[in-house]
Scaffold this active site. Structure first.
Site, PDB file in Angstrom:
ATOM      1  N   GLU A 108      -2.553 -12.372  -2.964  1.00  0.00           N
ATOM      2  CA  GLU A 108      -3.834 -11.715  -3.241  1.00  0.00           C
ATOM      3  C   GLU A 108      -4.535 -12.373  -4.426  1.00  0.00           C
ATOM      4  O   GLU A 108      -3.926 -12.579  -5.472  1.00  0.00           O
ATOM      5  CB  GLU A 108      -3.536 -10.235  -3.531  1.00  0.00           C
ATOM      6  CG  GLU A 108      -4.747  -9.378  -3.805  1.00  0.00           C
ATOM      7  CD  GLU A 108      -4.367  -7.894  -3.866  1.00  0.00           C
ATOM      8  OE1 GLU A 108      -3.285  -7.504  -3.370  1.00  0.00           O
ATOM      9  OE2 GLU A 108      -5.149  -7.124  -4.435  1.00  0.00           O
ATOM     10  N   LYS A 147       4.317  -4.860  -3.457  1.00  0.00           N
ATOM     11  CA  LYS A 147       3.397  -5.850  -4.029  1.00  0.00           C
ATOM     12  C   LYS A 147       3.875  -6.138  -5.443  1.00  0.00           C
ATOM     13  O   LYS A 147       4.157  -5.208  -6.206  1.00  0.00           O
ATOM     14  CB  LYS A 147       1.996  -5.236  -4.007  1.00  0.00           C
ATOM     15  CG  LYS A 147       0.936  -5.950  -4.809  1.00  0.00           C
ATOM     16  CD  LYS A 147      -0.440  -5.564  -4.261  1.00  0.00           C
ATOM     17  CE  LYS A 147      -1.448  -5.298  -5.347  1.00  0.00           C
ATOM     18  NZ  LYS A 147      -2.806  -5.085  -4.812  1.00  0.00           N
ATOM     19  N   HIS A 164       2.919  -0.200 -16.408  1.00  0.00           N
ATOM     20  CA  HIS A 164       2.542  -0.940 -15.194  1.00  0.00           C
ATOM     21  C   HIS A 164       1.966  -2.262 -15.685  1.00  0.00           C
ATOM     22  O   HIS A 164       0.874  -2.309 -16.246  1.00  0.00           O
ATOM     23  CB  HIS A 164       1.507  -0.117 -14.416  1.00  0.00           C
ATOM     24  CG  HIS A 164       1.371  -0.501 -12.985  1.00  0.00           C
ATOM     25  ND1 HIS A 164       2.430  -0.484 -12.093  1.00  0.00           N
ATOM     26  CD2 HIS A 164       0.292  -0.911 -12.255  1.00  0.00           C
ATOM     27  CE1 HIS A 164       2.010  -0.867 -10.892  1.00  0.00           C
ATOM     28  NE2 HIS A 164       0.718  -1.141 -10.971  1.00  0.00           N
ATOM     29  N   ASP A 177      -9.600  -9.869  -3.147  1.00  0.00           N
ATOM     30  CA  ASP A 177      -9.709  -8.548  -3.783  1.00  0.00           C
ATOM     31  C   ASP A 177     -10.911  -8.552  -4.727  1.00  0.00           C
ATOM     32  O   ASP A 177     -12.014  -8.140  -4.350  1.00  0.00           O
ATOM     33  CB  ASP A 177      -8.400  -8.187  -4.507  1.00  0.00           C
ATOM     34  CG  ASP A 177      -8.517  -6.869  -5.276  1.00  0.00           C
ATOM     35  OD1 ASP A 177      -9.547  -6.170  -5.128  1.00  0.00           O
ATOM     36  OD2 ASP A 177      -7.599  -6.517  -6.046  1.00  0.00           O
ATOM     37  N   LYS A 219       3.137  -8.007  -9.126  1.00  0.00           N
ATOM     38  CA  LYS A 219       2.022  -8.468  -9.956  1.00  0.00           C
ATOM     39  C   LYS A 219       2.475  -9.710 -10.724  1.00  0.00           C
ATOM     40  O   LYS A 219       3.434  -9.633 -11.518  1.00  0.00           O
ATOM     41  CB  LYS A 219       1.627  -7.360 -10.935  1.00  0.00           C
ATOM     42  CG  LYS A 219       0.942  -6.201 -10.240  1.00  0.00           C
ATOM     43  CD  LYS A 219      -0.431  -6.652  -9.793  1.00  0.00           C
ATOM     44  CE  LYS A 219      -1.268  -5.482  -9.344  1.00  0.00           C
ATOM     45  NZ  LYS A 219      -2.647  -5.888  -9.078  1.00  0.00           N
ATOM     46  N   ASP A 248       0.189 -10.296  -6.091  1.00  0.00           N
ATOM     47  CA  ASP A 248      -1.208 -10.248  -6.532  1.00  0.00           C
ATOM     48  C   ASP A 248      -1.296 -11.021  -7.847  1.00  0.00           C
ATOM     49  O   ASP A 248      -0.637 -10.661  -8.829  1.00  0.00           O
ATOM     50  CB  ASP A 248      -1.628  -8.792  -6.741  1.00  0.00           C
ATOM     51  CG  ASP A 248      -3.121  -8.662  -6.983  1.00  0.00           C
ATOM     52  OD1 ASP A 248      -3.805  -9.697  -7.107  1.00  0.00           O
ATOM     53  OD2 ASP A 248      -3.606  -7.513  -7.052  1.00  0.00           O
ATOM     54  N   GLU A 296      -2.371   0.453   0.077  1.00  0.00           N
ATOM     55  CA  GLU A 296      -1.592   0.595  -1.164  1.00  0.00           C
ATOM     56  C   GLU A 296      -2.046   1.875  -1.880  1.00  0.00           C
ATOM     57  O   GLU A 296      -2.201   1.885  -3.098  1.00  0.00           O
ATOM     58  CB  GLU A 296      -1.776  -0.635  -2.062  1.00  0.00           C
ATOM     59  CG  GLU A 296      -3.240  -0.918  -2.389  1.00  0.00           C
ATOM     60  CD  GLU A 296      -3.468  -2.189  -3.196  1.00  0.00           C
ATOM     61  OE1 GLU A 296      -2.561  -3.026  -3.277  1.00  0.00           O
ATOM     62  OE2 GLU A 296      -4.587  -2.331  -3.736  1.00  0.00           O
ATOM     63  N   LYS A 329     -11.869  -1.943  -0.974  1.00  0.00           N
ATOM     64  CA  LYS A 329     -11.772  -0.893  -2.006  1.00  0.00           C
ATOM     65  C   LYS A 329     -13.088  -0.128  -2.042  1.00  0.00           C
ATOM     66  O   LYS A 329     -14.154  -0.750  -2.105  1.00  0.00           O
ATOM     67  CB  LYS A 329     -11.491  -1.520  -3.371  1.00  0.00           C
ATOM     68  CG  LYS A 329     -10.126  -2.165  -3.483  1.00  0.00           C
ATOM     69  CD  LYS A 329      -9.877  -2.677  -4.888  1.00  0.00           C
ATOM     70  CE  LYS A 329      -8.435  -3.152  -5.033  1.00  0.00           C
ATOM     71  NZ  LYS A 329      -8.167  -3.710  -6.380  1.00  0.00           N
TER      72      LYS A 329
HETATM   73  O1  MUC Z   1      -5.048  -4.792  -6.578  1.00  0.00           O
HETATM   74  C1  MUC Z   1      -5.241  -4.697  -7.771  1.00  0.00           C
HETATM   75  O2  MUC Z   1      -5.637  -5.708  -8.329  1.00  0.00           O
HETATM   76  C2  MUC Z   1      -5.103  -3.433  -8.547  1.00  0.00           C
HETATM   77  C3  MUC Z   1      -4.025  -2.505  -8.244  1.00  0.00           C
HETATM   78  C4  MUC Z   1      -3.581  -2.257  -6.907  1.00  0.00           C
HETATM   79  C5  MUC Z   1      -2.265  -1.992  -6.945  1.00  0.00           C
HETATM   80  C6  MUC Z   1      -1.826  -2.206  -8.257  1.00  0.00           C
HETATM   81  O3  MUC Z   1      -0.690  -2.092  -8.692  1.00  0.00           O
HETATM   82  O4  MUC Z   1      -2.864  -2.596  -9.002  1.00  0.00           O
HETATM   83 MN    MN Z   2      -5.597  -6.953  -6.441  1.00  0.00          MN
END
Ligand code: MUC
Ligand code: MN
Length: 382
Positions: free
Chosen positions: A223, A166, A20, A248, A168, A197, A326, A272
């Site tokens: 995000e 989502k 991941h 976040d 990254k 994000d 999520e 969160k």
């Molecule tokens: O949001 C985050 O920063 C952390 C997290 C949430 C989903 C994911 O893949 O990582």
């Molecule tokens: Mn995040």
């Protein structure tokens, strides 16, 4: 009255189904701190304290969460009436600053116990009670490869598991990240919501350029594009960019929520439970958002089944949940540590119905994956 009996904390390391890839770390496993509190009447409560990538995401690590609980929180529990969850947490907060993840794990276990004692799900003990029985769930496409991400997204749509993705970004330069995102937006146009994000990895100038390009590519939400303490930059980006900004890492409980709301620093809050300092604190974060006209999203620290069930219990009390959740953490792991896995179907997660968190640990799995491997023989697995 519920007098303290025993507490046990241990770290469980479970591999992920694939690497991941996040801006700050690549995960190959998730490390969950599991807390088991048993009161003097034998009622058990389970909690979880989980972060991402050791110390690369935030200020607490699995090891620091365990040590804060074992060294500083455990002695306080023995002088508390555990049935009074808020009073117990207030007592802990007088002696323990910060350490939100450790506090969340403890509060989760106390709420689980309280719910079992009362015969009610945790969602009936917090935030005014349950208003929904299932939650829309996003999936993070973060294999590190665009075509693999598209294949994975197609499979999720086929299985009717996720239609919110989502991505990254923030690890590569802005143009390379935008090209990756644009290819995925094109592949899923009209079939899924695509969000990104950045995990704080852009400067304000990069965010101005990046957010405009992402909007043109069809991204619905960006995000935490900039550092969590760059509140002025978050406010300028929220004001001038068309694509909404979601806070976040900047959200660390009600006081930060109030500051962000007052500065108009975000259009959406990723709530969160651990980052907020527990379920009650997260509920207050959500209340501040609603009062300020900020939309809600149910965030995750990629917790396993326990933390995910706890988050689901809280998010089930949110009257508005415009951006969904999520809560896919357990699905990223090769092994489920719950005796009965959480139920994902039709793009939603069913909020457990039973008393407390509504979950039971699979003790054999826990024994197999716990880091200290000192589980009693009864739980040992060949
Ligand atoms: O949001 C985050 O920063 C952390 C997290 C949430 C989903 C994911 O893949 O990582
Ligand atoms: Mn995040």
């Amino acid at each position: 009255m519920a007098a303290f009996g025993t507490i046990e904390t241990f770290i469980v390391d479970v591999p992920t189904i694939r690497p991941h890839v996040l801006a700050m770390a690549t995960m190959h496993a998730q490390s969950m701190v599991i807390v088991r509190i048993i009161d003097a009447d034998g009622v058990e409560g389970i909690g979880e304290g989980t972060t991402i990538g050791g110390l690369s995401y935030g200020e607490e690590s699995p090891e620091s969460i365990k040590s804060a609980i074992d060294t500083y929180i455990e002695p306080l529990l023995s002088v508390c009436d555990l049935s009074r969850v808020r009073e117990t947490m207030a007592r802990i907060s007088r002696s323990v600053r910060g350490n939100h993840f450790a506090k969340c794990a403890i509060e989760t276990a106390l709420l689980d116990m309280a719910g079992k004692r009362l015969g009610l799900p945790v969602s009936e003990l917090i935030g005014g009670g349950r208003v929904r029985s299932s939650l829309p769930v996003a999936w993070t496409l973060a294999s590190g490869d665009t075509l693999t991400d598209i294949e994975e997204g197609e499979a999720m749509l086929d299985q009717r598991r996720h239609r919110i993705f989502k991505l990254k970004i923030g690890k590569r330069d802005v143009a390379a990240d935008v090209a990756h995102v644009a290819a995925i937006c094109k592949a899923f146009a009209g079939r899924a919501s695509i969000r990104v994000d950045v995990n704080q990895n852009w400067t304000e100038a990069q965010a101005v350029r990046g957010m405009a390009m992402l909007h043109d590519a069809g991204v619905d939400l960006v995000e935490q594009p900039v550092a969590r303490d760059s509140l002025d930059a978050m406010a300028r980006l929220s004001q001038h960019q068309t694509v909404p900004l979601m806070a976040d890492e900047a959200l660390n409980g009600p006081r930060s929520a109030f500051r962000i709301a007052a500065a108009a620093g975000a259009g959406v809050f990723a709530v969160k439970i651990a980052q907020s300092g527990g379920l009650h604190a997260a509920s207050e974060v959500a209340a501040i958002a609603v009062s300020a006209g900020i939309c809600l999203y149910g965030g995750t620290m990629l917790e396993g089944g326990v933390g995910t069930a706890a988050s689901a219990q809280l998010f089930a009390t949110f009257p508005e949940l415009e951006w969904g959740t999520e809560l896919f953490g357990p699905l990223l792991l090769t092994e489920e540590i719950l005796a009965t896995p959480l139920v994902y179907s039709d793009f939603e997660l069913a909020v457990p119905e039973g008393p407390g968190l509504g979950i039971v640990l699979d003790e054999d799995k826990v024994a197999r994956f716990r880091r200290d491997a000192t589980a009693p023989a009864i739980y040992a697995v060949a």
